[in-house]
Design a protein around this motif. Structure first.
Motif, PDB file in Angstrom:
ATOM      1  N   ALA A 102       0.837  -1.212   0.000  1.00 60.63           N
ATOM      2  CA  ALA A 102       0.000   0.000   0.000  1.00 60.63           C
ATOM      3  C   ALA A 102       0.866   1.254   0.000  1.00 60.63           C
ATOM      4  N   PHE A 257      -4.666  -2.397   8.590  1.00 59.89           N
ATOM      5  CA  PHE A 257      -5.335  -2.110   7.317  1.00 59.89           C
ATOM      6  C   PHE A 257      -6.130  -3.317   6.830  1.00 59.89           C
ATOM      7  N   ASP A 259      -8.046  -4.506   3.450  1.00 65.09           N
ATOM      8  CA  ASP A 259      -8.091  -4.189   2.022  1.00 65.09           C
ATOM      9  C   ASP A 259      -9.484  -4.450   1.466  1.00 65.09           C
ATOM     10  N   ARG A 436      -8.431   2.171   4.058  1.00 65.93           N
ATOM     11  CA  ARG A 436      -7.166   2.837   3.738  1.00 65.93           C
ATOM     12  C   ARG A 436      -7.064   4.240   4.343  1.00 65.93           C
ATOM     13  N   ILE A 440      -3.651   3.244   6.380  1.00 64.84           N
ATOM     14  CA  ILE A 440      -2.475   3.485   5.549  1.00 64.84           C
ATOM     15  C   ILE A 440      -2.191   4.973   5.412  1.00 64.84           C
TER      16      ILE A 440
END
Length: 452
Positions: A102, A257, A259, A436, A440
């Protein structure tokens, strides 16, 4: 009301009086029996390097620095972990790899070091990421040769600190420590996995060594710039367990995180409420394989028993409890072994309930991935779990209560609309908390020095 036997202000609030008394008694017994002298934990200065390029023992470092013919110029970021995936070993801190990918997708230049004194010295590629594998020798050579904008470390330990310590004195690169669980936890939280007095002695000794290390680390003038925790619960428990007080301005709460592009949500068919999935490790008692067996037994003998299908995927020393209970039941498919993230995502699309009992979770990544795909989790309201799921998007039973978990699942089977509503709510919650933007992007802001 009586006066609490143990003063909470001193020992913290995440243990019962009985647990505290047990821990104090056993640790005191251990210390009385221990005869060897305490050793110093002062970090040792690594051997200096005059010129990495000229020394043959740094072949792997030179190979790593020259890979792909790219110039090794700043700004670059370094990620260190005690394990990293490889082909055929995809579960070696796979969540760290997902972070790295990421970061790369966001445009960051990232180097990765698998730091483990038992790891072979080599350079290898995994899923688009080149990894330098080795120990203090390799990390020291890399830090001497390359300037980094930030260093992020997962499962930080004394060997990593012994190497980084002296580099920070001469080149204070921002250091961010991700504290996950195993790396800073009191033995009492894993007491279900301790079966002999020998194992107890080892566990207590490890806890004491960890406390000494984290005390040194958190009070050092060169201490990390950030301590990143995956949940508020874990930030509190870690400080209690390690008997430290971390500066509030250095603490960050950032979830692991999830996804959402891999674990996609598609509205579930109502019939999937009868399809149950277990897809995770059974390597320790806190994963609750025994609770899962009890839940499945109750469901398979319930009024909906003939409609239920269950898939059990995973491995570990307690996985055989599923084999022993259901090997001859055609409604239960048991697959020993770990599978890829893509294969797990495919299983998510054909199941509706995710069986994920627990005695201890600092977050629960496999549960949140399943929730992102729209599965309704069946779990226990212990440790950090209430920060991530409640009864509007899952079934949350009291600790150790398999019967309550099974009753909650039967309610969903009785009421297809309730199942569909919680399925959608589960996906929304996992994406809202651990997508995200909230993970991230926040980690990148810390690494880039733009975090508020």
């Amino acid at each position: 009301m009586g006066i609490p036997l143990i003063p909470r202000t001193f020992f913290g609030s995440h243990r019962t009086d009985d647990e505290l008394l047990t821990a104090l008694y056993l640790e005191n017994l251990y210390l009385r029996e221990r005869n060897e002298e305490q050793t110093s934990d002062i970090a040792l200065k690594p051997a200096g390097i005059d010129n990495v390029a000229d020394q043959p023992e740094y072949f792997e470092v030179r190979k790593f620095l020259s890979r792909d013919g790219r110039a090794r110029v700043a700004p670059r970021h370094l990620v260190i972990a005690n394990d990293y995936p490889d082909y055929g070993k995809e579960y070696g801190n796979g969540f760290v790899h997902r972070r790295v990918r990421a970061y790369q997708e966001a445009g960051l230049s990232v180097d990765v070091v698998l730091f483990n004194k038992r790891a072979p010295r080599r350079v290898y590629e995994y899923d688009g990421v080149t990894v330098l594998s080795g120990g203090a020798h390799e990390l020291n050579g890399l830090l001497t040769s390359q300037t980094y904008k930030s260093i992020s470390a997962h499962f930080f330990n004394r060997e990593m600190w012994s190497t980084l310590y002296h580099h920070r004195r001469s080149r204070p690169t921002p250091l961010h420590i991700f504290v996950h669980g195993y790396d800073a936890r009191h033995w009492l939280r894993r007491r279900n996995d301790i079966h002999t007095y020998g194992e107890l002695r080892i566990a207590i000794e490890r806890s004491n060594a960890l406390r000494r290390f984290w005390t040194e680390l958190s009070t050092s003038p060169l201490r990390p710039d950030s301590f990143v925790f995956v949940s508020k619960y874990w930030s509190e428990v870690m400080q209690e367990d390690m008997d430290v007080s971390i500066d509030a301005d250095r603490i960050r709460i950032i979830h692991n995180f999830i996804d959402g592009e891999l674990f996609q949500y598609h509205p579930k068919p109502a019939e999937q409420r009868f399809r149950i999935l277990w897809a995770r490790s059974a390597s320790a008692r806190h994963y609750g394989a025994d609770i899962g067996v009890k839940v499945l037994r109750q469901l398979l003998t319930s009024r909906h028993g003939e409609r239920i299908e269950a898939t059990i995927v995973g491995d570990g020393q307690y996985f055989n409890e599923f084999d022993e209970a259901f090997a001859s039941d055609p409604r239960v498919s048991i697959r020993r072994g770990f599978i890829t993230q893509n294969a797990i995502a495919e299983l998510h699309q054909t199941h509706g309930l995710f069986l994920v009992p627990s005695r201890l979770d600092t977050q629960g990544v496999s549960r949140d991935e399943a929730m992102s795909s729209g599965l309704v989790p069946l779990t226990n309201g212990v440790a950090a779990i209430p920060e991530f799921v409640d009864n509007t998007c899952g079934v949350v039973a009291p600790a150790e209560d398999a019967t309550a978990m099974a009753k909650g699942a039967l309610q969903l089977m009785d009421n297809p609309q309730m199942f569909l509503s919680r399925s959608e709510a589960a996906s929304l919650r996992a994406r809202r908390q651990s997508g995200r933007t909230f993970t991230i992007d926040q980690e990148i802001a810390i690494m880039e020095g733009t975090s508020q």
